[in-house]
Design an enzyme around this catalytic site. Structure first.
Site, PDB file in Angstrom:
ATOM      1  N   SER A 218       0.786  -1.234   0.000  1.00  0.00           N
ATOM      2  CA  SER A 218       0.000   0.000   0.000  1.00  0.00           C
ATOM      3  C   SER A 218       0.816   1.280   0.000  1.00  0.00           C
ATOM      4  O   SER A 218       0.425   2.265  -0.632  1.00  0.00           O
ATOM      5  CB  SER A 218      -0.960   0.004   1.195  1.00  0.00           C
ATOM      6  OG  SER A 218      -0.248  -0.183   2.408  1.00  0.00           O
TER       7      SER A 218
ATOM      8  N   ASP B  26      -3.794   6.376  10.914  1.00  0.00           N
ATOM      9  CA  ASP B  26      -3.830   4.923  11.111  1.00  0.00           C
ATOM     10  C   ASP B  26      -2.497   4.366  11.596  1.00  0.00           C
ATOM     11  O   ASP B  26      -2.385   3.188  11.943  1.00  0.00           O
ATOM     12  CB  ASP B  26      -4.260   4.209   9.831  1.00  0.00           C
ATOM     13  CG  ASP B  26      -3.310   4.468   8.657  1.00  0.00           C
ATOM     14  OD1 ASP B  26      -2.277   5.144   8.847  1.00  0.00           O
ATOM     15  OD2 ASP B  26      -3.609   3.971   7.550  1.00  0.00           O
TER      16      ASP B  26
ATOM     17  N   HIS C 283       0.209   4.232   7.184  1.00  0.00           N
ATOM     18  CA  HIS C 283       0.461   4.773   5.851  1.00  0.00           C
ATOM     19  C   HIS C 283       1.106   6.154   5.900  1.00  0.00           C
ATOM     20  O   HIS C 283       0.738   6.985   6.741  1.00  0.00           O
ATOM     21  CB  HIS C 283      -0.840   4.828   5.049  1.00  0.00           C
ATOM     22  CG  HIS C 283      -1.419   3.480   4.781  1.00  0.00           C
ATOM     23  ND1 HIS C 283      -2.620   3.061   5.318  1.00  0.00           N
ATOM     24  CD2 HIS C 283      -0.944   2.438   4.043  1.00  0.00           C
ATOM     25  CE1 HIS C 283      -2.868   1.820   4.922  1.00  0.00           C
ATOM     26  NE2 HIS C 283      -1.863   1.424   4.150  1.00  0.00           N
TER      27      HIS C 283
END
Length: 325
Positions: free
Chosen positions: A55, A255, A258
């Site tokens: 990601s 979060d 990221h």
């Protein structure tokens, strides 16, 4: 007898075309042809970069965790340029823009990643580098075991890379950012070093580029408790033409996993600097750049793909004129 050379040839252009009205009508076009510089850009001069991993390579900069939407903010360092292309899901090279992985990592919401900042930095620091072709392949949430030779993500990556090189091009480097998912289980973290090395070697072998430059990122975060074990494997990786960029300390989103948009921009710039260590600041006399240290030479990064053909066009007009004499 005196030679008549030069006397009998002294015929005016108007005399030539008086007997050939078709050619007379084409004179303006031929004149434009003669003075117009033609810019010829060959597809074989694309500089291809693979973007793979999970990601944080796909890009989550500007993506809200709560609403799963991207804020649409593209920083100046990540703005599009005609000389930066991306391979889309249809295997077409199109002008690149954020999010680079929008049609690749399709089950997730994509935002800003390091790719565009990387490409812009390359072009800024090497103005004659040429066209940058980015091949997005990253898939969020993937374990290193899912990138093994023969598995779906590896096979699709190879297909995309080969498609990007159709019509010519030079494969310049792999940009790799992955490992967060391998921090969940101790067994995965402990086997990461072996799996990663095999992945790099398999990719080089299958692309017939045994010394392909690799720019990998050491983790800034992880999904589990074994971040340090994976980071150690990454930082200790010892392969020729491998550079490791450490993302530890870069700003993370809410979060805690990221990278933020600005962190992604900074990462892309640092990755570009790492790649440029492979590229000399000036070209050798033979105008061939052996960027892969022993692999087949690539195109020199001096804008040689742009050829201006004034002399050729003038020669053509001269030949046409003399033919009519």
């Amino acid at each position: 007898m005196k030679s008549q050379r030069g006397v009998g040839r002294a015929v005016s252009v108007s005399t030539i075309f008086k007997f050939n009205p078709i050619m007379a009508s084409l004179l303006p076009l031929l004149f434009v042809f003669a003075i117009q510089p033609w810019r010829v850009t060959s597809e074989q001069y694309k500089n291809i970069f693979i973007l793979a991993g999970q990601s944080n390579m796909a890009g989550r900069g500007g993506v809200s965790e709560t609403t799963a939407t991207w804020d649409g903010v593209v920083p100046p360092e990540s703005q599009p340029k005609p000389s930066i292309l991306r391979l889309n899901a249809k295997l077409e090279l199109v002008e690149a823009q954020e999010p680079l992985h929008a049609d690749i990592d399709v089950t997730k919401t994509n935002g800003v990643g390091p790719g565009m900042a990387f490409a812009n930095t390359i072009l800024e620091k090497r103005p004659g580098f040429g066209v940058v072709g980015l091949v997005p392949c990253a898939i969020g949430g993937t374990n290193i075991s899912e990138w093994e030779r023969g598995k779906v993500h590896y096979t699709r990556m190879m297909k995309r890379v080969k498609a990007s090189l159709q019509g010519g091009g030079a494969l310049q480097a792999l940009l790799w950012y992955q490992g967060e998912s391998d921090t969940l289980l101790l067994s995965d973290a402990q086997s990461y070093r072996t799996r990663l090395a095999k992945f790099f070697l398999d990719l080089r072998a299958d692309l017939n580029s045994p010394l392909l430059p690799i720019i990998q990122v050491a983790l800034a975060s992880g999904e589990g408790p074994y971040i340090d074990t994976v980071r150690e494997a990454q930082l200790d990786m010892d392969l020729l033409n491998l550079r490791t960029v450490d993302a530890k300390g870069l700003p993370l989103g809410p979060d805690g996993l990221h990278l933020t948009t600005q962190a992604q921009v900074h990462l892309g710039q640092v990755m570009a600097d790492a790649f440029l260590q492979f590229v000399p600041t000036s070209l050798p006399k033979n105008n061939v750049l052996p960027i892969h240290n022993g692999a087949p030479p690539t195109r020199p990064h001096n804008g040689a793909s742009q050829i201006y053909m004034i002399p050729i066009s003038i020669t053509f007009l001269t030949i046409v004129s003399l033919t009519l004499l």
